[in-house]
Design an enzyme around this catalytic site. Structure first.
Site, mmCIF file in Angstrom:
data_model
loop_
_atom_site.group_PDB
_atom_site.id
_atom_site.type_symbol
_atom_site.label_atom_id
_atom_site.label_comp_id
_atom_site.label_asym_id
_atom_site.label_seq_id
_atom_site.Cartn_x
_atom_site.Cartn_y
_atom_site.Cartn_z
ATOM 1 N N ASP A 172 -8.764 -3.999 -6.266
ATOM 2 C CA ASP A 172 -8.602 -3.263 -5.057
ATOM 3 C C ASP A 172 -8.861 -2.424 -4.827
ATOM 4 O OD1 ASP A 172 -6.223 -1.908 -3.025
ATOM 5 O OD2 ASP A 172 -5.131 -3.110 -3.688
ATOM 6 N N SER A 202 1.081 -1.205 -0.127
ATOM 7 C CA SER A 202 -0.216 -0.032 -0.066
ATOM 8 C C SER A 202 0.762 1.475 -0.415
ATOM 9 C CB SER A 202 -0.835 -0.070 1.072
ATOM 10 O OG SER A 202 -2.096 0.571 0.990
ATOM 11 N N HIS A 236 -7.066 -5.819 -1.239
ATOM 12 C CA HIS A 236 -6.107 -4.780 -0.930
ATOM 13 C C HIS A 236 -4.955 -5.910 -0.831
ATOM 14 C CE1 HIS A 236 -3.999 -0.738 -0.662
ATOM 15 N NE2 HIS A 236 -3.527 -1.155 0.231
#
Length: 520
Positions: free
Chosen positions: A461, A234, A489
């Site tokens: 995502d 991320s 995610h």
């Protein structure tokens, strides 16, 4: 919904880690017999690197390791300049942890991990998951290492509000319907920013991603690694890409999982995320309407979307009880729903929470929201959201400067998501009131001269839309794209043998998967 870019790895299962970077060019990151010294760095967009000589004391420091409460893990403290432009000035102490390579097999070197955020504790992630849950063959040959970025968790954390103040902040209506509600929302943003400046004014100007990337290079050298091996998820992908941009010759096996596109301005980032969460919700709804217990109906995705929007409006007018002093209003309910979009394993919990809330019991959705905010049972909060705002508002100029800008952008955001668009648009106003001017600017990252870098994207995502991974892989001179066709995610460690084996092969052997490889 919280007024910050939701760039975290999964908050429901600590299984959202990163993937692995590309193959090496014949050099192993462990082949270092001496401590490296800085050479200035590459083409970063923020502060310039300090002269080599002035940074040598930091690069030459020795870490004193000690046991730190979790069996098998050691902790230490790394010193770095508070301001890299003034390295002879004040220093900052950064928390570091590691779990040594267990064998069998020759030790490769250190593998740094970062779970995202910004604001996620890398040490907490290492001790709770990466240090015990990464594939055994990876843990056998790497020292698993984490550093809490400056301003985060154990590394001189940014602080902003008390627990009660944060409770009130998370309940402010973030889809204002009139000037009075707009004023309450902007007042809450200002109070948040003022609290951060009051409690953390010294560190606030020095928690940018570039600062943290420079800290990682100091740690790399102190650990004795010639090149950095790194898995970032991320926001951690932006941190890793920034490192590669600053120090391309020291970028080794980097894995960037759930990638950001560094070329985008803040408004586009927020708009893209709006569309990303809409995609994830539609995937949830597609599954939900096939089930007899779906609280959004069993007819169509369009009807489910309309029912959720209607339910949020009902909560906006009449919050429901939760069994404690806080009620479940629209803001907390929205955060709870969005939280479950990070991991499809949370969908049953979301169906149950929505059903209960529609019957007048908001405890389930409140629990989901609390998990996102990292609210403890005693009413306190970790500093996740404070660090998140501090880093984001320093890294990019604000998406909007005034409420009128948001109002003009609402049609575009609502087009991206009829359900979540208004909330995401207003949430993007928070950095307009930040006390410290942004030091970063949006720009492509090429990192010319770096070893192959593995960029991983998941097609559905919510927080880091797939097109961002495509864009970053294209920007990086040595970027290689690995795709997971699925929900949730990030991709590494989330059940795909195809993804995991490709990443493990890279980390252990330097084998780069074919560019564009797709997994299901």
């Amino acid at each position: 919904m919280d007024p910050r870019r939701m760039l975290r790895s999964s908050v429901l299962a600590v299984t959202a880690a990163g993937l692995l970077l590309s193959g090496c060019t014949g050099t192993d990151p462990s082949n270092s017999s001496s401590v490296s010294t800085p050479e200035g760095g590459g083409s970063g967009s923020g502060t310039s690197a300090a002269p080599v000589a002035e940074l040598k004391p930091y690069y030459a420091q020795k870490l004193a390791w000690r046991e730190c409460g979790v069996p098998g893990f050691e902790c230490s403290t790394l010193k770095a300049p508070l301001d890299y432009e003034k390295p002879q000035g004040e220093s900052i102490k950064l928390a570091v942890a590691r779990k040594k390579a267990t064998g069998p097999g020759a030790r490769i070197g250190s593998l740094l991990v970062n779970p995202g955020g910004p604001g996620g504790s890398a040490i907490g992630y290492l001790q709770a998951y990466a240090g015990i849950g990464y594939p055994a063959q990876v843990r056998a040959r790497y020292d698993m290492v984490a550093i809490d970025p400056r301003g985060v968790a154990r590394s001189e954390p940014v602080e902003c509000l008390t627990g009660k103040e944060m409770d009130a902040y998370t309940q402010v209506d973030q889809t204002p319907d009139d000037p009075a509600e707009t004023n309450r929302l902007t007042t809450s943003f200002k109070a948040f920013a003022t609290g951060c400046e009051k409690r953390s004014g010294t560190v606030l100007p020095h928690v940018s991603t570039e600062d943290s990337a420079r800290d990682m290079d100091v740690l790399r050298a102190v650990l004795g690694d010639r090149k950095l091996a790194y898995v970032g998820a991320s926001y951690g992908t932006f941190l890793g890409a920034t490192y590669a941009e600053l120090f391309p010759d020291r970028a080794g096996r980097l894995v960037l999982d759930g990638a950001l596109d560094p070329s985008l301005p803040a408004r586009q980032v927020n708009r893209d995320q709006t569309a990303g969460f809409e995609t994830a919700f539609r995937s949830f709804a597609t599954d939900c309407v096939t089930r007899t217990d779906c609280p959004l109906g069993t007819t169509s995705v369009a009807d489910a979307s309309a029912r959720l929007k209607e339910f949020f409006a009902e909560l906006d007018a009449r919050p429901v009880p939760t069994g404690e002093s806080r009620e479940l209003g629209e803001s907390l309910a929205t955060t709870g729903v969005l939280t479950a979009m990070y991991d499809e394993n949370a969908w049953p919990q979301l169906r149950e929470g929505l059903a209960s809330a529609m019957e007048g019991d908001g405890a389930g959705l409140l629990a989901l929201a609390d998990s996102y905010y990292e609210r403890e049972s005693d009413g306190s909060y970790t500093n996740l959201m404070y660090a998140n705002a501090a880093v984001n508002c320093l890294d990019l100029p604000p998406a909007f400067s005034r409420p009128q800008d948001v109002e003009e952008a609402l049609p575009d955001f609502e087009k991206a998501s009829p359900v979540f668009g208004r909330g995401f648009a207003w949430a993007a106003l928070n950095c307009a009131y930040w006390p410290t001017p942004a030091t970063g600017t949006p720009h492509p990252i090429e990192a010319k001269g770096a070893d192959p870098i593995l960029v991983v994207g998941t097609t559905k995502d919510p927080a880091t839309p797939y097109k961002w991974a495509q864009a970053l892989a294209d920007q990086l001179a040595s970027g290689r794209l690995l795709t997971y066709d699925g929900d949730g995610h990030t991709a590494y460690g989330r059940g795909s043998e195809c993804i995991d084996s490709a990443i493990n092969a890279y980390l252990l052997k330097g084998t780069v998967p074919q560019d564009g490889k797709r997994c299901r």
